[in-house]
Write a protein that holds these residues in place. Structure first.
Motif, short mmCIF file in Angstrom:
data_model
loop_
_atom_site.label_atom_id
_atom_site.label_comp_id
_atom_site.label_asym_id
_atom_site.label_seq_id
_atom_site.Cartn_x
_atom_site.Cartn_y
_atom_site.Cartn_z
N LYS A 109 3.16 -0.82 3.61
CA LYS A 109 2.68 -2.02 4.31
C LYS A 109 2.23 -3.06 3.28
CE LYS A 109 2.80 -0.67 8.73
NZ LYS A 109 1.58 -0.18 9.40
N ASP A 160 -0.36 -5.97 2.14
CA ASP A 160 -1.78 -6.19 2.37
C ASP A 160 -2.31 -7.21 1.36
OD1 ASP A 160 -4.27 -5.82 3.49
OD2 ASP A 160 -4.77 -4.14 2.18
N LYS A 175 -4.96 -8.63 -1.12
CA LYS A 175 -6.04 -8.07 -1.92
C LYS A 175 -6.47 -9.07 -2.99
CE LYS A 175 -4.85 -3.17 -1.42
NZ LYS A 175 -4.53 -1.91 -2.15
N ASP A 235 0.83 -1.20 0.00
CA ASP A 235 0.00 0.00 0.00
C ASP A 235 0.87 1.26 0.00
OD1 ASP A 235 0.87 0.53 2.61
OD2 ASP A 235 -0.93 -0.28 3.55
#
Length: 329
Positions: A11, A13, A15, A7
């Motif tokens: 960080k 993440d 998806k 992101d």
């Protein structure tokens, strides 16, 4: 498909993103696992962008099974076959499309999780030793970060070509492991001057080849460690990009060769030749050599715990490769 994305704050993440489709001469791999590389840490921080046309998703290697075969594929690949691949990016995802020239069969003794530790580290070590340094039997090879993924691969490859591996590492635990892997000698660079130990081990001659992922902070000791006409192969800069002092003069007096190499930015043709050579010259030794070659696995993390995996590498705790489990092995 699910993928680990970075992101805006850096960080990691999970998806859902569209699954790639194999283009001309590509194979689609359903990924079982990928492995961490220092390049992932740099890319996450915006310091090592992928080459033009490569996936923005992290991950320079993957193992899995062939899920689809693109048009124009020439090899005798079959759906469901276990494979591993060198990637320009995209390994932190459930599927990745790869040019067939960069795909290799998984040696039969290895699981798919173990195979994920092979492509980037072993191809890098093989390239540095044979394509760049052109190592010869009985030569002494100094390997920095001897307990890393590339380091543990390089120790075994140096032994395979009947040369002599000497390593540096930052703890007695890592040195002990490297020596168990076949290192003839090891030096804790945090406690000792490794150049003195190398010269002592080689009876004053020095190392014929140095595999250096450290760079700036090691330059003077590297040149001191280097044999006359030796080859210093620089492939990373963990110790900084700058070197102050009489670098060129000292290197010239040794008639030393400074050779620099990165793998990710190489052409498809170069990588394809590297994969072909490695497949022919090294892969059979994962099952036929006594003892066989073996990828060193430090730890395994689930896909949702990838941030913890990165923290382990950032803390320099790993011995060998850190694996991220993406799918079923």
């Amino acid at each position: 498909m699910q993928a680990v994305c970075v992101d805006e704050s850096g960080k990691l993440d999970l998806k859902h993103i569209p699954r790639p489709e194999p283009k001309d001469e590509q194979l689609l791999i359903r990924v079982a696992a990928t492995a961490l590389n220092r390049a992932d840490l740099l890319q996450k921080r915006g310091l090592y962008p992928p080459p033009p046309g490569a996936s923005e998703i992290l991950g320079l290697e993957a193992s899995g099974v062939i899920a689809d075969i693109g048009p124009g594929v020439k090899g005798n690949w079959k759906l469901g076959s276990k494979v591993m691949a060198l990637l320009g990016g995209g390994g932190y995802a459930e599927y990745v499309a790869v040019p067939e020239e960069l795909v290799m069969p998984v040696p039969s003794p290895l699981t798919l999780y173990q195979a994920a530790a092979l492509p980037e580290a072993w191809l890098t070590a093989y390239q540095l030793l044979h394509f760049i340094a052109k190592v010869k039997p009985n030569e002494t090879v100094l390997i920095h970060a001897g307990a890393s993924g590339i380091g543990t691969a390089a120790i075994q490859l140096v032994r395979l070509c009947r040369a002599i591996p000497v390593v540096t590492a930052g703890s007695s635990e890592k040195l002990k492991f490297a020596e168990q892997m076949g290192a003839a000698a090891g030096v804790n660079y945090k406690e000792e001057d490794f150049s003195e130990k190398v010269l002592q081990f080689t009876e004053g001659k020095g190392a014929d080849v140095i595999l250096d992922c450290v760079g700036g902070s090691f330059w003077e000791k590297n040149i001191c460690s280097l044999a006359t006409d030796g080859r210093w192969v620089l492939y990373g800069m963990l110790g900084g990009k700058t070197a102050d002092g009489d670098v060129l003069g000292k290197l010239l007096r040794k008639r030393g060769n400074l050779l620099c190499s990165l793998l990710r930015s190489r052409s498809l043709q170069y990588k394809a030749e590297l994969v072909r050579s490695f497949t022919e010259q090294v892969l059979p030794h994962f099952q036929s050599t006594d003892p066989p070659l073996w990828p060193v696995i430090d730890s395994m993390f689930n896909m949702e715990d990838v941030e913890m995996a990165h923290q382990r590498m950032e803390a320099n705790k790993n011995i060998g490769k850190i694996i991220i489990k993406i799918g079923n092995s």
